[in-house]
Structures are given as structure tokens and as C-alpha cells.
Motif scaffolding. Structure first.
Motif, PDB file in Angstrom:
ATOM      1  N   GLN A 107      18.433  37.072 -27.046  1.00 50.24           N
ATOM      2  CA  GLN A 107      18.271  37.881 -25.711  1.00 50.24           C
ATOM      3  C   GLN A 107      19.516  38.806 -25.286  1.00 50.24           C
ATOM      4  O   GLN A 107      19.453  39.888 -25.015  1.00 50.24           O
ATOM      5  CB  GLN A 107      17.665  37.061 -24.612  1.00 50.24           C
ATOM      6  CG  GLN A 107      16.986  37.966 -23.564  1.00 50.24           C
ATOM      7  CD  GLN A 107      15.741  38.642 -23.900  1.00 50.24           C
ATOM      8  OE1 GLN A 107      15.293  38.815 -24.963  1.00 50.24           O
ATOM      9  NE2 GLN A 107      15.428  39.499 -23.027  1.00 50.24           N
ATOM     10  N   ALA A 108      20.681  37.925 -25.016  1.00 57.16           N
ATOM     11  CA  ALA A 108      21.824  38.583 -24.857  1.00 57.16           C
ATOM     12  C   ALA A 108      22.174  39.897 -25.706  1.00 57.16           C
ATOM     13  O   ALA A 108      22.732  40.905 -25.080  1.00 57.16           O
ATOM     14  CB  ALA A 108      23.189  37.754 -24.667  1.00 57.16           C
ATOM     15  N   GLU A 109      22.181  39.670 -26.912  1.00 57.38           N
ATOM     16  CA  GLU A 109      22.202  40.745 -27.994  1.00 57.38           C
ATOM     17  C   GLU A 109      21.408  41.881 -27.415  1.00 57.38           C
ATOM     18  O   GLU A 109      21.757  43.025 -27.474  1.00 57.38           O
ATOM     19  CB  GLU A 109      22.336  40.158 -29.365  1.00 57.38           C
ATOM     20  CG  GLU A 109      22.582  41.474 -30.273  1.00 57.38           C
ATOM     21  CD  GLU A 109      22.604  40.914 -31.704  1.00 57.38           C
ATOM     22  OE1 GLU A 109      23.418  41.590 -32.326  1.00 57.38           O
ATOM     23  OE2 GLU A 109      22.037  39.893 -32.003  1.00 57.38           O
ATOM     24  N   THR A 110      20.054  41.663 -27.459  1.00 54.86           N
ATOM     25  CA  THR A 110      18.968  42.836 -27.410  1.00 54.86           C
ATOM     26  C   THR A 110      19.187  43.573 -25.894  1.00 54.86           C
ATOM     27  O   THR A 110      19.363  44.896 -25.843  1.00 54.86           O
ATOM     28  CB  THR A 110      17.638  42.240 -27.176  1.00 54.86           C
ATOM     29  OG1 THR A 110      17.434  41.431 -28.445  1.00 54.86           O
ATOM     30  CG2 THR A 110      16.523  43.298 -26.797  1.00 54.86           C
ATOM     31  N   VAL A 111      19.681  42.773 -24.751  1.00 50.19           N
ATOM     32  CA  VAL A 111      19.817  43.433 -23.441  1.00 50.19           C
ATOM     33  C   VAL A 111      21.076  43.936 -23.155  1.00 50.19           C
ATOM     34  O   VAL A 111      21.225  45.279 -22.627  1.00 50.19           O
ATOM     35  CB  VAL A 111      19.416  42.459 -22.335  1.00 50.19           C
ATOM     36  CG1 VAL A 111      19.478  43.122 -21.086  1.00 50.19           C
ATOM     37  CG2 VAL A 111      17.985  42.154 -22.556  1.00 50.19           C
TER      38      VAL A 111
END
Length: 154
Positions: free
Chosen positions: A31-35
Motif C-alpha cells: 500500500q505504501a508503494e501504491t500511495v
């Protein structure tokens, strides 16, 4: 410091659960990579290394995993509310369902500590946790988090 300054609405999720603490940290990392465009493998390694120093499961179903990164220029956060709590090796040995992850610049100690204190203060309140646990819509969870800390920030 306000929650809205570090938490993007797209970084708030309601999830069914995770099979393990490791899987939860992997989900958070993805999620950190996506956001926030931080490499998931770097986030996972840093979060895992921090957990190896001692659990970030603070008790009463709450965990605040956190790590520092050379590549970040500001503090960012992710919030998960799990439908099914996961074993997290918490201090009180209770599974967690509210997880707030903080990712900070490597050289930003005062701001990182302020953010950690803000999140801790917010999630230490039983009333706040009850409000979060009573909702499953990510936008509602985001609104609750940002309103709580805006009105109660020290």
C-alpha cells in the motif's frame, strides 16, 4: 502537526484481515508503494527490522509500526482497520485490528517523534478506537482520524 498532513485518504483501508503479522506488514508495504511511491520491499524490510527490535503492538488491539527512510522528504502514514484481528505479538498479547503505520525521513527525529505522539494519543483513547471499530468505509475512517486529531491535537 495534523493527521491530514501525513495521511492520504488513499492510504486508509478496511481489510478482511491477514494470515499473519508478516503478511500484514507486506500488505502495508504494498500500500505504501501504491500511495506514496516507496518501494514495497524497502518498506517491508524496514518495518520488519523495527519489529525485530521490539513489537510495535502497543496493546488493546492497536499497533503503530514505524520506520525511517533516506528517500522520504516528509512523514507519511497508512491506516488499516482489520475486520478480523491478527496476532501481532503485542505487549498485552491481544491481537490487533487497528494499525497506523508511520514512515519518516531518516533525519527527521523531532517531527517523527511528534507524529508518533499524535498517533499514540489518538489511538490510546477507547472512545476514538470505538469510533474507528464501528466503521468499515475507508473514507469514513479517514474522516474520523482527521477530525479526531484536528480537534484534539496538542
Amino acid at each position: 502537526m495534523k493527521m491530514a498532513e501525513i495521511l492520504d485518504a488513499k492510504a486508509v483501508r478496511y481489510a478482511a484481515g491477514a494470515s499473519s503479522k508478516k503478511r500484514l506488514l507486506q500488505n502495508l508495504s504494498e500500500q505504501a508503494e501504491t500511495v506514496y511511491d516507496i518501494k514495497a520491499d524497502e518498506v517491508f524490510s524496514a518495518l520488519q527490522a523495527r519489529e525485530n527490535l521490539g513489537t510495535t503492538g502497543v496493546g488493546r488491539g492497536v499497533a503503530i509500526p514505524h520506520a525511517r527512510f533516506e528517500t522520504l522528504d516528509r512523514i507519511v502514514g497508512l491506516f488499516y482497520r482489520l475486520e478480523k484481528p491478527v496476532n501481532y505479538d503485542s505487549l498485552d498479547r491481544q491481537p490487533v485490528d487497528l494499525i497506523f503505520t508511520l514512515l519518516a525521513p531518516a533525519n527527521d527525529s523531532p517531527e517523527h517523534l511528534k507524529a508518533l505522539a499524535m498517533v499514540s494519543r489518538t489511538l490510546r483513547s477507547e472512545d476514538n478506537c470505538s469510533k474507528l471499530r464501528a466503521n468499515s468505509d475507508p473514507q469514513t475512517l479517514y474522516s474520523i482520524l482527521t477530525e479526531l486529531t484536528t480537534s484534539k491535537a496538542a
